[in-house]
Design a protein around this motif. Structure first.
Motif, mmCIF file in Angstrom:
data_model
loop_
_atom_site.group_PDB
_atom_site.id
_atom_site.type_symbol
_atom_site.label_atom_id
_atom_site.label_comp_id
_atom_site.label_asym_id
_atom_site.label_seq_id
_atom_site.Cartn_x
_atom_site.Cartn_y
_atom_site.Cartn_z
ATOM 1 N N ALA A 115 33.388 38.667 45.387
ATOM 2 C CA ALA A 115 34.285 39.635 44.752
ATOM 3 C C ALA A 115 35.536 39.861 45.593
ATOM 4 N N LEU A 116 35.387 39.916 46.909
ATOM 5 C CA LEU A 116 36.543 40.112 47.782
ATOM 6 C C LEU A 116 37.522 38.936 47.669
ATOM 7 N N LEU A 117 36.996 37.739 47.639
ATOM 8 C CA LEU A 117 37.852 36.557 47.505
ATOM 9 C C LEU A 117 38.495 36.508 46.122
ATOM 10 N N GLN A 118 37.739 36.865 45.105
ATOM 11 C CA GLN A 118 38.284 36.883 43.741
ATOM 12 C C GLN A 118 39.401 37.913 43.620
ATOM 13 N N GLN A 119 39.255 39.057 44.293
ATOM 14 C CA GLN A 119 40.319 40.064 44.307
ATOM 15 C C GLN A 119 41.597 39.497 44.924
ATOM 16 N N GLN A 120 41.445 38.722 45.972
ATOM 17 C CA GLN A 120 42.602 38.103 46.615
ATOM 18 C C GLN A 120 43.294 37.128 45.659
ATOM 19 N N VAL A 121 42.499 36.361 44.911
ATOM 20 C CA VAL A 121 43.056 35.435 43.927
ATOM 21 C C VAL A 121 43.825 36.214 42.863
ATOM 22 N N GLU A 122 43.215 37.262 42.320
ATOM 23 C CA GLU A 122 43.859 38.071 41.281
ATOM 24 C C GLU A 122 45.147 38.703 41.793
ATOM 25 N N LYS A 123 45.116 39.237 43.013
ATOM 26 C CA LYS A 123 46.309 39.865 43.579
ATOM 27 C C LYS A 123 47.425 38.843 43.725
ATOM 28 N N THR A 124 47.111 37.660 44.209
ATOM 29 C CA THR A 124 48.117 36.607 44.372
ATOM 30 C C THR A 124 48.732 36.241 43.026
ATOM 31 N N MET A 125 47.910 36.177 41.987
ATOM 32 C CA MET A 125 48.417 35.849 40.652
ATOM 33 C C MET A 125 49.317 36.963 40.114
ATOM 34 N N LEU A 126 48.936 38.219 40.329
ATOM 35 C CA LEU A 126 49.741 39.335 39.839
ATOM 36 C C LEU A 126 51.050 39.472 40.620
ATOM 37 N N VAL A 127 51.013 39.207 41.912
ATOM 38 C CA VAL A 127 52.251 39.225 42.701
ATOM 39 C C VAL A 127 53.187 38.122 42.214
ATOM 40 N N ASN A 128 52.629 36.987 41.820
ATOM 41 C CA ASN A 128 53.453 35.911 41.270
ATOM 42 C C ASN A 128 54.140 36.363 39.975
ATOM 43 N N LEU A 129 53.407 37.077 39.119
ATOM 44 C CA LEU A 129 54.021 37.611 37.893
ATOM 45 C C LEU A 129 55.155 38.586 38.236
#
Length: 164
Positions: A115-129
């Motif tokens: 879950a911690l790693l998945q949160q990092q993935v999601e955050k990176t994607m949202l920062v890209n948006l």
């Protein structure tokens, strides 16, 4: 009347069987490699859908598209190690829970690490948006804010689901 059989009937049957299998393999190969039937790379399709959206729906200029391409390349480089970590984490997670005979506590621990790693993935994607939004003019930002979510509801190839 006696029917004469060839002396090498087993050999002839073997040859016929091989030829039949070769024909079947050829037909399967033809249909699987038919360009109209092939599925393209999902990440390329997503990229193309996003580019079309920015150009056609938001009205990005050529300069904005170049900025987007640069951002997209940087985003891809940032995401690659995260996806590699997710793959490795999956293998480690399965090894970990098997060491503890799939105990509930081991499963809970493994899930929390993922879950911690998945949160990092999601955050990176949202920062890209957010970075893509920052390329927008003020007028484009309103369009982007009210429609970008629709991009994620589109099927591969740009087909839109019914949206209201």
């Amino acid at each position: 009347t006696m029917i004469s059989r060839p002396k090498n009937s087993k050999a002839l049957l073997s040859i016929i069987a091989v030829l039949l299998l070769a024909n079947i393999a050829g037909i399967v190969f033809f249909f699987l490699n038919n360009p109209g039937q092939q599925k393209s790379n999902p990440s390329v399709e997503r990229k193309n859908v996003m580019k079309a959206y920015l150009k056609n729906d938001i009205g990005f200029s050529d300069t904005q598209m170049l900025l987007y391409d640069s951002l997209n390349e940087q985003h891809r480089r940032n995401m690659e190690p995260l996806f590699d970590q997710l793959k490795k984490e999956k293998e480690n997670r399965l090894k970990y829970i098997s060491q503890f005979q799939y105990a509930d506590t081991a499963i809970t621990t493994a899930v929390s690490k993922t879950a911690l790693l998945q949160q990092q993935v999601e955050k990176t994607m949202l920062v890209n948006l957010k970075d893509i939004r920052n390329i927008c003019t003020e007028e484009q930002k309103n369009k982007f804010d009210t429609s970008v979510y629709k991009i994620f509801n589109r099927k591969a190839g740009g087909d839109k689901k019914k949206q209201k």
